[in-house]
Design an enzyme around this catalytic site. Structure first.
Site, PDB file in Angstrom:
ATOM      1  N   TYR A  21      30.487  46.448  36.739  1.00  0.00           N
ATOM      2  CA  TYR A  21      29.088  46.491  36.299  1.00  0.00           C
ATOM      3  C   TYR A  21      28.884  47.466  35.136  1.00  0.00           C
ATOM      4  O   TYR A  21      27.925  47.350  34.381  1.00  0.00           O
ATOM      5  CB  TYR A  21      28.160  46.882  37.453  1.00  0.00           C
ATOM      6  CG  TYR A  21      27.968  45.797  38.498  1.00  0.00           C
ATOM      7  CD1 TYR A  21      28.658  44.590  38.413  1.00  0.00           C
ATOM      8  CD2 TYR A  21      27.106  45.968  39.563  1.00  0.00           C
ATOM      9  CE1 TYR A  21      28.498  43.604  39.370  1.00  0.00           C
ATOM     10  CE2 TYR A  21      26.936  44.980  40.526  1.00  0.00           C
ATOM     11  CZ  TYR A  21      27.639  43.797  40.422  1.00  0.00           C
ATOM     12  OH  TYR A  21      27.469  42.825  41.376  1.00  0.00           O
ATOM     13  N   LYS A  68      40.682  43.473  46.611  1.00  0.00           N
ATOM     14  CA  LYS A  68      41.284  42.189  46.238  1.00  0.00           C
ATOM     15  C   LYS A  68      42.626  42.514  45.588  1.00  0.00           C
ATOM     16  O   LYS A  68      42.899  42.152  44.443  1.00  0.00           O
ATOM     17  CB  LYS A  68      40.331  41.441  45.288  1.00  0.00           C
ATOM     18  CG  LYS A  68      40.719  40.037  44.951  1.00  0.00           C
ATOM     19  CD  LYS A  68      40.547  39.045  46.088  1.00  0.00           C
ATOM     20  CE  LYS A  68      41.024  37.670  45.672  1.00  0.00           C
ATOM     21  NZ  LYS A  68      41.146  36.747  46.812  1.00  0.00           N
ATOM     22  N   ASP A 121      27.826  44.838  46.445  1.00  0.00           N
ATOM     23  CA  ASP A 121      26.560  44.186  46.125  1.00  0.00           C
ATOM     24  C   ASP A 121      26.421  42.916  46.965  1.00  0.00           C
ATOM     25  O   ASP A 121      25.408  42.671  47.632  1.00  0.00           O
ATOM     26  CB  ASP A 121      26.571  43.850  44.612  1.00  0.00           C
ATOM     27  CG  ASP A 121      25.241  43.353  44.098  1.00  0.00           C
ATOM     28  OD1 ASP A 121      24.282  43.297  44.879  1.00  0.00           O
ATOM     29  OD2 ASP A 121      25.164  43.019  42.902  1.00  0.00           O
TER      30      ASP A 121
END
Ligand code: NAD
Length: 350
Positions: free
Chosen positions: A135, A185, A241
């Site tokens: 972000y 991940k 989020d």
């Protein structure tokens, strides 16, 4: 204990009034001072986060916020929109850790879209990193390359950023069931391989807390399949989020969910997860419990007063067990009450 109180817009002032009454009833040495944030501040001072509010928020140990926003400000230029005030106060206070509990009280199990046996008694805490990740990463943009548009972003974390959010999660787990699940991940993204490595290193500082790792795609599945397996879940900004919204919807009752955003010294901003609900503002029907529970989180995380936090939470459980419900959580067979009556009932239960 200095608290900056920002009621905000819409239902904000109504729900905040009840949280303030609850705090006052605890007989703690609290200094509470109100200021303007959001649309009301745009109207009064042509700035959604005016200087007076900035000074008060900086000087306070904690900020308690209602909600901001409303259709009357939606067409304002960006810098004069209520939500801009929210982004600015979070940035100004350096709030890097977002804590969102997803709790489903057994009495409200029918509010969830999942089967009651899957979610009844659910109590998860999602810890989301709030100031890093893709972000905020540079370079970023959309540009022309080889005759076509090309969009790109950069995912990045330093090990110190990862370590400090992991510590928030481990510290929170010590006040709960001592289990942390770190979500990444790492099979695809190097940045999150570093996340996993630093999580494993940080766990050595907390031998009394159990650490597990989970890939984000599996975490999204497990949250709907068997959410009660989780105690504290910690992850980066983007995964957090998405997963925190997923987790909050497991409960089906947005009027019940508090949140906290903390800086490095446990100074925090506490607010309900819902917005300003313009559709019911001024009617005295909004659910004040998310704001009251945000005040409980403030006592726990900023002021280290676990006993008072638990007193508030126990009082909320008691009024639910008594069958009192605001419109958002009402079901046949329970007693429908307004904002003030719900506040009265919590005070009586305290
Ligand atoms: P919202 O959360 O305000 O409302 C969604 C629905 O939930 C509405 O039907 C509302 O009546 C209901 N609801 C929300 N809180 C409730 C409560 N405490 N008790 C009973 N019912 C409740 O979301 P929205 O409608 O998408 O947004 C309305 C405004 O709030 C917008 O201006 C938006 O930008 C703003 N907003 C602010 C915040 C914040 O201040 N942190 C967060 C989200 C949205």
């Amino acid at each position: 204990m200095k608290i900056c109180v920002l009621p905000g817009d819409g239902i904000g002032p109504e729900i905040m009034a009840e949280a303030v009454r609850v705090l006052k009833a605890l007989d703690l040495k609290l200094e509470m001072e109100e200021a303007l944030l959001g649309g009301c501040a745009v109207d009064a001072a042509k700035d959604p986060f005016p200087e007076a509010t900035q000074a008060l928020a900086k000087a306070a140990d904690a900020v308690l916020l209602g909600a901001v926003g409303g259709p009357q400000w939606d067409n304002n230029p960006r810098e004069l929109r209520p939500e801009r005030g929210l982004l600015r106060i979070r940035k100004d206070l350096g709030l890097f850790a977002n804590l969102r509990p997803a709790i489903l009280y057994p009495e409200l199990a029918n509010a969830s879209t999942l089967k009651p046996e899957v979610v009844a008694g659910l109590d998860i805490l999602i810890v989301r990193e709030l100031t890093g990740d893709i972000y905020f990463g540079q370079p970023r943009g959309i540009e022309l390359r080889d005759g076509e548009r090309y969009g790109y972003n950069t995912m990045h974390y330093t090990e110190s950023e990862i370590r400090r959010i992991l510590r928030v999660a481990f510290d929170a787990a010590r006040k709960r069931n001592r289990k942390v699940c770190s979500v990444d991940k790492m099979n695809v993204l190097e940045c999150t391989q570093l996340w996993r490595d630093v999580a494993t290193e940080t766990a050595k500082e907390y031998p009394d807390v159990e650490l597990s790792h989970m890939l984000v795609d599996n975490a999204a599945m497990q949250l709907v399949k068997n959410p009660k397996q989780f105690d504290v879940m910690v992850t980066g900004n983007m995964f957090g989020d998405i997963l925190s919204d997923e987790a909050s919807m497991l409960t089906g009752s947005i009027g019940m969910l508090p949140s906290a955003s903390l800086d490095a010294d446990n100074k925090g901003l506490y607010e309900p997860s819902h917005g300003s609900a313009p559709d019911i503002a001024g009617k005295g029907v909004a659910n004040p419990l998310a704001t009251i529970l945000s005040a409980a989180m403030m006592l726990r995380y900023t002021f280290g007063n676990e006993e008072s936090a638990q007193r508030i939470e126990a009082a909320v459980k008691k009024v639910l067990a008594q069958g009192l419900r605001t419109g958002d959580i009402y079901e046949p067979g329970t007693t429908r009450v307004g904002t003030r009556e719900m506040g009265d009932a919590v005070l009586a239960a305290l």
